[in-house]
Design an enzyme around this catalytic site. Sequence first.
Site, PDB file in Angstrom:
ATOM      1  N   ASP A 175       0.860  -1.175   0.000  1.00 21.42           N
ATOM      2  CA  ASP A 175       0.000   0.000   0.000  1.00 21.42           C
ATOM      3  C   ASP A 175       0.901   1.230   0.000  1.00 21.42           C
ATOM      4  O   ASP A 175       2.092   1.146   0.336  1.00 21.42           O
ATOM      5  CB  ASP A 175      -0.901  -0.019   1.230  1.00 21.42           C
ATOM      6  CG  ASP A 175      -1.880   1.129   1.248  1.00 21.42           C
ATOM      7  OD1 ASP A 175      -2.511   1.397   0.212  1.00 21.42           O
ATOM      8  OD2 ASP A 175      -1.997   1.789   2.299  1.00 21.42           O
ATOM      9  N   ASP A 199      -0.241   5.153   0.795  1.00 22.98           N
ATOM     10  CA  ASP A 199      -0.513   6.107   1.875  1.00 22.98           C
ATOM     11  C   ASP A 199      -0.448   5.404   3.223  1.00 22.98           C
ATOM     12  O   ASP A 199      -1.151   4.423   3.466  1.00 22.98           O
ATOM     13  CB  ASP A 199      -1.906   6.729   1.707  1.00 22.98           C
ATOM     14  CG  ASP A 199      -1.976   7.705   0.551  1.00 22.98           C
ATOM     15  OD1 ASP A 199      -1.082   8.542   0.447  1.00 22.98           O
ATOM     16  OD2 ASP A 199      -2.926   7.601  -0.246  1.00 22.98           O
ATOM     17  N   ASP A 207      -1.322  -0.659   6.094  1.00 24.76           N
ATOM     18  CA  ASP A 207      -1.539  -0.011   7.386  1.00 24.76           C
ATOM     19  C   ASP A 207      -2.998  -0.016   7.797  1.00 24.76           C
ATOM     20  O   ASP A 207      -3.323   0.410   8.895  1.00 24.76           O
ATOM     21  CB  ASP A 207      -1.043   1.440   7.339  1.00 24.76           C
ATOM     22  CG  ASP A 207      -1.930   2.331   6.468  1.00 24.76           C
ATOM     23  OD1 ASP A 207      -2.170   1.956   5.292  1.00 24.76           O
ATOM     24  OD2 ASP A 207      -2.381   3.388   6.945  1.00 24.76           O
TER      25      ASP A 207
END
Length: 342
Positions: free
Chosen positions: A26, A28, A225
Amino acid sequence: MSQAVRTRPEGSGQPLSEAYDTALLDLDGVVYAGGSAILYAVDSLAVARSGGMHLAYVTNNALRTPDTVAGHLTELGIPTGPDDVITSAQAVARLISEQVPAGARVLVIGGEGLRVALRERGLTPVESADDDPAAVVQGYGGPDLTWGRFAEASYAVARGVPWFASNTDLTIPSGRGIAPGNGAAVEVVRIATGKEPQVAGKPLPPMHKETIIRTGAKRPLVVGDRLDTDIEGAFNGGVDSLLVLTGVTDAAQLLAAPPQHRPTFVDADLRGLLTGQPEVTADGVGFRCGGFTATAGADRLELEGDGEPLDGLRALCAAAWTVAGEGSCELDGGKALARLGL
């Protein structure tokens, strides 16, 4: 076939960058935040890549094209080509192409990333509900997307035109904080029409399918995250995952995670790719990792011992997930986490 319920983070005797052939990262909250690289990300990815791990960047943000994302990563010091970037725009474009005729018109409510992905699949982006679209696609269009665009989507969807969404993330991180994401915009059209879109992005199967097609990964490791997109997406795809604590998920949310949100591994940041992972064991009293032992009491999680805070967190995960079983742990872990500084 149903998956076994995970009751503890796993250990690994070799670095994750050697145990897996491809990292599906991922962006961001994992690689960068607010446009700037997260601490240790650039160096950690360089070492993983030099050791032979393929790095692929998987994002639910449909606004930017793969070329733009690759250029940004390269500017940050992470050499990346557009073929290394997989977006929810690409996943939703494939999903649409499988259901409408070749060359069909698609009403676009979003940014350039969607238009490029649709053209890649031989579809024709249009701007109005009066352009006789065969489908409507909605993706994050940035802060300047006007209210009139949502109205345009609503007109077409209310007429029965099939509706697709790149993703339904309610929020998106920005340099100034948390902003409304595409999911918030999708809710506007849902409220206006009473309809439901087909969704492509994480954590749903179309995104995982797109990622595997484009990367050819045999032993992928999802690195993210967010529990409800990255980790759940890995769960749905039947692949392993690494949660890093550099983004939106905090330790308390991790302890309360239901089975589909429990990562295979947990680490502070992307340095976790370069190391093995400590094993969590049941010692007859509770769950031990490093110098810590965690137990589930009557109304809260307990922690004894000393050592690396992340080992304490891993032990607490085992205690919390075991007592929760197929649900979410409701025991208070605040005191234990405070002791770890988490």
